[in-house]
Design an enzyme around this catalytic site. Structure first.
Site, PDB file in Angstrom:
ATOM      1  N   ILE A   1      41.637  34.324  35.189  1.00  0.00           N
ATOM      2  CA  ILE A   1      41.757  33.049  35.918  1.00  0.00           C
ATOM      3  C   ILE A   1      40.416  32.316  35.924  1.00  0.00           C
ATOM      4  CG2 ILE A   1      42.535  31.917  38.037  1.00  0.00           C
ATOM      5  CD1 ILE A   1      44.075  34.483  38.719  1.00  0.00           C
TER       6      ILE A   1
ATOM      7  N   ALA B   1      35.462  37.125  41.107  1.00  0.00           N
ATOM      8  CA  ALA B   1      35.121  38.482  40.630  1.00  0.00           C
ATOM      9  C   ALA B   1      35.797  39.539  41.495  1.00  0.00           C
ATOM     10  CB  ALA B   1      33.611  38.672  40.652  1.00  0.00           C
TER      11      ALA B   1
ATOM     12  N   THR C   1      44.930  36.692  47.328  1.00  0.00           N
ATOM     13  CA  THR C   1      46.236  36.966  46.715  1.00  0.00           C
ATOM     14  C   THR C   1      47.362  37.047  47.750  1.00  0.00           C
ATOM     15  OG1 THR C   1      47.449  38.704  45.545  1.00  0.00           O
ATOM     16  CG2 THR C   1      45.554  39.429  46.793  1.00  0.00           C
ATOM     17  N   ASP C   2      48.583  36.791  47.295  1.00  0.00           N
ATOM     18  CA  ASP C   2      49.747  36.950  48.170  1.00  0.00           C
ATOM     19  C   ASP C   2      49.968  38.418  48.550  1.00  0.00           C
ATOM     20  OD1 ASP C   2      50.684  37.887  45.696  1.00  0.00           O
ATOM     21  OD2 ASP C   2      52.416  36.550  45.596  1.00  0.00           O
ATOM     22  N   GLU C   3      49.372  39.338  47.771  1.00  0.00           N
ATOM     23  CA  GLU C   3      49.620  40.767  48.034  1.00  0.00           C
ATOM     24  C   GLU C   3      49.091  41.219  49.396  1.00  0.00           C
ATOM     25  OE1 GLU C   3      49.263  43.702  45.137  1.00  0.00           O
ATOM     26  OE2 GLU C   3      49.939  42.412  43.514  1.00  0.00           O
TER      27      GLU C   3
ATOM     28  N   TYR D   1      44.507  48.093  46.014  1.00  0.00           N
ATOM     29  CA  TYR D   1      43.982  46.782  45.584  1.00  0.00           C
ATOM     30  C   TYR D   1      44.187  45.749  46.690  1.00  0.00           C
ATOM     31  CZ  TYR D   1      44.469  42.066  43.687  1.00  0.00           C
ATOM     32  OH  TYR D   1      44.393  40.705  43.512  1.00  0.00           O
TER      33      TYR D   1
ATOM     34  N   LYS E   1      41.546  43.488  49.046  1.00  0.00           N
ATOM     35  CA  LYS E   1      41.542  42.023  49.081  1.00  0.00           C
ATOM     36  C   LYS E   1      41.703  41.544  50.530  1.00  0.00           C
ATOM     37  CE  LYS E   1      41.355  39.407  46.073  1.00  0.00           C
ATOM     38  NZ  LYS E   1      40.194  38.777  45.352  1.00  0.00           N
TER      39      LYS E   1
ATOM     40  N   ARG F   1      58.775  38.526  41.585  1.00  0.00           N
ATOM     41  CA  ARG F   1      57.445  37.939  41.687  1.00  0.00           C
ATOM     42  C   ARG F   1      57.573  36.413  41.564  1.00  0.00           C
ATOM     43  NH1 ARG F   1      56.782  42.296  43.331  1.00  0.00           N
ATOM     44  NH2 ARG F   1      55.185  43.857  42.847  1.00  0.00           N
TER      45      ARG F   1
HETATM   46  P1  NAD Z   1      40.458  39.765  35.930  1.00  0.00           P
HETATM   47  O1  NAD Z   1      40.541  41.219  36.161  1.00  0.00           O
HETATM   48  O2  NAD Z   1      41.072  39.190  34.699  1.00  0.00           O
HETATM   49  O3  NAD Z   1      38.930  39.299  35.942  1.00  0.00           O
HETATM   50  C1  NAD Z   1      37.992  39.782  36.865  1.00  0.00           C
HETATM   51  C2  NAD Z   1      36.599  39.345  36.404  1.00  0.00           C
HETATM   52  O4  NAD Z   1      35.660  39.777  37.389  1.00  0.00           O
HETATM   53  C3  NAD Z   1      36.173  39.967  35.077  1.00  0.00           C
HETATM   54  O5  NAD Z   1      35.561  39.007  34.254  1.00  0.00           O
HETATM   55  C4  NAD Z   1      35.170  41.036  35.489  1.00  0.00           C
HETATM   56  O6  NAD Z   1      34.185  41.297  34.504  1.00  0.00           O
HETATM   57  C5  NAD Z   1      34.566  40.408  36.729  1.00  0.00           C
HETATM   58  N1  NAD Z   1      33.996  41.413  37.641  1.00  0.00           N
HETATM   59  C6  NAD Z   1      34.590  42.533  38.084  1.00  0.00           C
HETATM   60  N2  NAD Z   1      33.756  43.229  38.876  1.00  0.00           N
HETATM   61  C7  NAD Z   1      32.617  42.501  38.951  1.00  0.00           C
HETATM   62  C8  NAD Z   1      31.382  42.687  39.622  1.00  0.00           C
HETATM   63  N3  NAD Z   1      31.156  43.765  40.369  1.00  0.00           N
HETATM   64  N4  NAD Z   1      30.434  41.739  39.501  1.00  0.00           N
HETATM   65  C9  NAD Z   1      30.649  40.625  38.739  1.00  0.00           C
HETATM   66  N5  NAD Z   1      31.787  40.430  38.062  1.00  0.00           N
HETATM   67  C10 NAD Z   1      32.765  41.342  38.166  1.00  0.00           C
HETATM   68  O7  NAD Z   1      41.073  39.104  37.231  1.00  0.00           O
HETATM   69  P2  NAD Z   1      41.992  37.814  37.392  1.00  0.00           P
HETATM   70  O8  NAD Z   1      43.409  38.189  37.180  1.00  0.00           O
HETATM   71  O9  NAD Z   1      41.395  36.699  36.635  1.00  0.00           O
HETATM   72  O10 NAD Z   1      41.824  37.554  38.968  1.00  0.00           O
HETATM   73  C11 NAD Z   1      40.720  36.812  39.454  1.00  0.00           C
HETATM   74  C12 NAD Z   1      40.784  36.751  40.964  1.00  0.00           C
HETATM   75  O11 NAD Z   1      42.002  36.144  41.365  1.00  0.00           O
HETATM   76  C13 NAD Z   1      40.748  38.100  41.651  1.00  0.00           C
HETATM   77  O12 NAD Z   1      39.952  37.990  42.799  1.00  0.00           O
HETATM   78  C14 NAD Z   1      42.203  38.374  42.017  1.00  0.00           C
HETATM   79  O13 NAD Z   1      42.285  39.178  43.165  1.00  0.00           O
HETATM   80  C15 NAD Z   1      42.701  36.984  42.279  1.00  0.00           C
HETATM   81  N6  NAD Z   1      44.129  36.751  42.044  1.00  0.00           N
HETATM   82  C16 NAD Z   1      44.690  37.105  40.850  1.00  0.00           C
HETATM   83  C17 NAD Z   1      46.032  36.828  40.623  1.00  0.00           C
HETATM   84  C18 NAD Z   1      46.700  37.177  39.314  1.00  0.00           C
HETATM   85  O14 NAD Z   1      47.919  37.038  39.193  1.00  0.00           O
HETATM   86  N7  NAD Z   1      45.971  37.618  38.296  1.00  0.00           N
HETATM   87  C19 NAD Z   1      46.805  36.204  41.624  1.00  0.00           C
HETATM   88  C20 NAD Z   1      46.193  35.872  42.836  1.00  0.00           C
HETATM   89  C21 NAD Z   1      44.851  36.146  43.025  1.00  0.00           C
HETATM   90  O1  DAU Z   2      50.719  38.672  43.328  1.00  0.00           O
HETATM   91  C1  DAU Z   2      49.416  38.434  42.901  1.00  0.00           C
HETATM   92  C2  DAU Z   2      48.911  39.648  42.176  1.00  0.00           C
HETATM   93  O2  DAU Z   2      49.619  39.691  40.948  1.00  0.00           O
HETATM   94  C3  DAU Z   2      47.417  39.635  41.930  1.00  0.00           C
HETATM   95  O3  DAU Z   2      46.741  39.684  43.155  1.00  0.00           O
HETATM   96  C4  DAU Z   2      47.003  40.830  41.070  1.00  0.00           C
HETATM   97  O4  DAU Z   2      45.618  40.729  40.738  1.00  0.00           O
HETATM   98  C5  DAU Z   2      47.817  40.817  39.807  1.00  0.00           C
HETATM   99  O5  DAU Z   2      47.521  41.966  39.037  1.00  0.00           O
HETATM  100  C6  DAU Z   2      49.305  40.770  40.119  1.00  0.00           C
HETATM  101  O6  DAU Z   2      49.762  42.000  40.708  1.00  0.00           O
HETATM  102  P1  DAU Z   2      51.184  42.630  40.336  1.00  0.00           P
HETATM  103  O7  DAU Z   2      51.144  44.079  40.604  1.00  0.00           O
HETATM  104  O8  DAU Z   2      52.285  41.860  40.954  1.00  0.00           O
HETATM  105  O9  DAU Z   2      51.195  42.309  38.765  1.00  0.00           O
HETATM  106  P2  DAU Z   2      51.517  43.184  37.465  1.00  0.00           P
HETATM  107  O10 DAU Z   2      51.452  42.249  36.307  1.00  0.00           O
HETATM  108  O11 DAU Z   2      50.719  44.422  37.403  1.00  0.00           O
HETATM  109  O12 DAU Z   2      53.034  43.584  37.706  1.00  0.00           O
HETATM  110  C7  DAU Z   2      54.024  42.593  37.906  1.00  0.00           C
HETATM  111  C8  DAU Z   2      55.331  43.300  38.175  1.00  0.00           C
HETATM  112  O13 DAU Z   2      55.739  43.988  36.979  1.00  0.00           O
HETATM  113  C9  DAU Z   2      55.253  44.371  39.246  1.00  0.00           C
HETATM  114  O14 DAU Z   2      56.486  44.387  39.962  1.00  0.00           O
HETATM  115  C10 DAU Z   2      55.092  45.664  38.468  1.00  0.00           C
HETATM  116  C11 DAU Z   2      55.882  45.399  37.201  1.00  0.00           C
HETATM  117  N1  DAU Z   2      55.400  46.086  35.987  1.00  0.00           N
HETATM  118  C12 DAU Z   2      54.101  45.963  35.652  1.00  0.00           C
HETATM  119  C13 DAU Z   2      53.588  46.582  34.534  1.00  0.00           C
HETATM  120  C14 DAU Z   2      52.124  46.442  34.165  1.00  0.00           C
HETATM  121  C15 DAU Z   2      56.286  46.831  35.215  1.00  0.00           C
HETATM  122  O15 DAU Z   2      57.486  46.918  35.508  1.00  0.00           O
HETATM  123  N2  DAU Z   2      55.785  47.456  34.098  1.00  0.00           N
HETATM  124  C16 DAU Z   2      54.468  47.379  33.732  1.00  0.00           C
HETATM  125  O16 DAU Z   2      54.080  48.002  32.711  1.00  0.00           O
END
Ligand code: NAD
Ligand code: DAU
Length: 354
Positions: A23, A93, A143-145, A168, A172, A232
């Site tokens: 993101i 991060a 996050t919504d989690e 996780y 958060k 989701r």
């Molecule tokens: P990601 O895992 O793709 O990226 C995380 C980044 O943070 C990486 O570039 C990593 O190198 C960096 N990082 C990790 N530890 C670090 C540290 N100690 N110091 C500096 N940098 C560090 O994550 P993402 O999916 O892009 O999520 C970004 C943020 O958004 C997170 O805070 C996550 O909780 C939140 N978020 C994600 C989702 C989702 O669906 N992916 C949804 C809602 C909120």
């Molecule tokens: O809701 C926001 C969150 O979404 C973020 O805060 C997290 O950083 C992000 O990783 C994500 O969490 P989820 O656990 O919801 O996402 P994930 O993509 O890991 O899984 C989505 C759904 O799919 C969940 O119900 C688990 C399921 N899943 C996931 C994987 C990786 C499977 O069924 N098989 C899989 O191999």
């Protein structure tokens, strides 16, 4: 689009933490393209999830600077703030993958998500005390989690109880409380966003959508946890980036803003759509042991950000999913490179005995 006359804050130099991740890198591309007056400093430790290839298109841009550093190392964070007088922080991060927090362990999550956030808040406050010319703001990307799991009806509002169910999500939630405490105790201008599941370009192929696309493209089994009926609330990453821009500029200090895609769908529905887009057979679907304590349903009520700040989701789920599938198809070198390295060991750890 944003109406600049209503902006209370016009950040010029923005510190993005975790900007080499999914993101964060999308946000950097979005902000540099949307605002010619914005400069970005990207601070990232380049963990397994950080990939500077996500940013090759902007690496020579004068308004973009990369600093390698770790938010859990106070000296790195202090040096960062000493070298860059930033107007705002957008804090991405984190350790972000639920399965890693369950199967590898919560230690890295506690360190980065809780301690790292606290060290950043401390340094931000200390830099502010040294004198800032413009309004300064800390946007915490959460996050919504943190709300836990929903039954079949209803949506999370900002007043829903905080009931995280996995390590996780618990870290958060703890980081959200540290941010609110900094606002309440010290008057830090902080805002929290809580977004639902993102998808789009540059998402690490451990998360559901990119994993399923990559496996399907390679004719490998698609591991569905349990019955696949978990729901989701998917949002295209560009919509999340725009919402963060609104919150950064217009959000109220001390406030929480939910951000959602507006519809929740089951994992099996998502996977079947991907298979259809790729013209691959449903026989690739393989049900595997469920995730421990698997949250059944997330759905967000985004009324506050819509009514207070005027944000609206722009992208339709089906069209954005197609664009995402096309991106992974056209950028196979990006994810194949990731999957050929350390990641293969991780895959064996998570999926080997399911
Ligand atoms: P990601 O895992 O793709 O990226 C995380 C980044 O943070 C990486 O570039 C990593 O190198 C960096 N990082 C990790 N530890 C670090 C540290 N100690 N110091 C500096 N940098 C560090 O994550 P993402 O999916 O892009 O999520 C970004 C943020 O958004 C997170 O805070 C996550 O909780 C939140 N978020 C994600 C989702 C989702 O669906 N992916 C949804 C809602 C909120
Ligand atoms: O809701 C926001 C969150 O979404 C973020 O805060 C997290 O950083 C992000 O990783 C994500 O969490 P989820 O656990 O919801 O996402 P994930 O993509 O890991 O899984 C989505 C759904 O799919 C969940 O119900 C688990 C399921 N899943 C996931 C994987 C990786 C499977 O069924 N098989 C899989 O191999």
């Amino acid at each position: 689009m944003l109406n600049s006359s209503t902006h209370k804050i016009t950040p010029m130099k923005i510190l993005v933490t975790g900007g080499a991740g999914f993101i964060g890198s999308n946000f950097i591309h979005y902000m540099l393209a949307a605002h010619p007056d914005v400069e970005i400093v990207n601070f990232d430790a380049l963990t397994y999830a950080g990939n500077l290839e996500n940013l090759t298109a902007v690496e020579r841009e004068a308004r973009y600077t990369f600093v390698k550093g770790d938010i859990t190392v106070a000296a790195d964070v202090a040096a960062l703030f000493a070298a860059h007088a930033v107007d705002a922080v957008v804090h991405f991060a984190a350790e972000s993958h639920v399965d890693r927090s369950l199967h590898i362990g919560p230690e890295a999550f506690i360190r980065t998500n809780i301690l790292g956030t606290q060290l950043l808040l401390d340094a931000f406050r200390a830099a502010g005390a040294r004198g800032a010319k413009r309004p300064r703001r800390f946007v915490h990307v959460s996050t919504d989690e943190v709300y836990g799991s929903l039954g079949p009806e209803g949506r999370f509002t900002e007043n829903s109880p905080i009931k995280p169910n996995n390590p996780y999500a618990a870290t958060k939630a703890a980081s959200d409380f540290m941010v609110l405490a900094a606002h309440h105790s010290y008057g830090v201008d902080a805002v929290i966003t809580r977004c639902s599941n993102n998808f789009g370009p540059y998402q690490f192929p451990e998360k559901l959508i990119p994993l399923m696309i990559a496996n399907a493209l390679e004719d490998k089994p698609l591991p569905v946890y349990g019955d696949g009926q978990q729901r989701r609330d998917w949002i295209y990453v560009a919509d999340h980036c725009q919402a963060l821009d609104y919150v950064l500029r217009q959000g109220r200090a001390g406030q929480v803003y939910n951000i959602g895609g507006g519809q929740d769908v089951t994992n099996l529905e998502v996977i079947r759509l991907i298979l259809k887009l790729l013209q691959k057979p449903e026989s690739l679907i393989q049900h595997v042991t469920d995730r421990p304590g698997h949250d059944r349903r997330y759905a967000m009520d985004s009324t506050r950000i819509e009514t207070e700040l005027g944000w609206r989701r722009q992208f339709d789920f089906a069209a954005a999913l197609k664009a995402t599938v096309d991106w992974y198809r056209q950028n196979s070198a990006w994810w194949q490179c990731i999957r050929s390295g350390q990641y293969s060991k991780y895959y064996e750890t998570i999926y080997g005995n399911r």
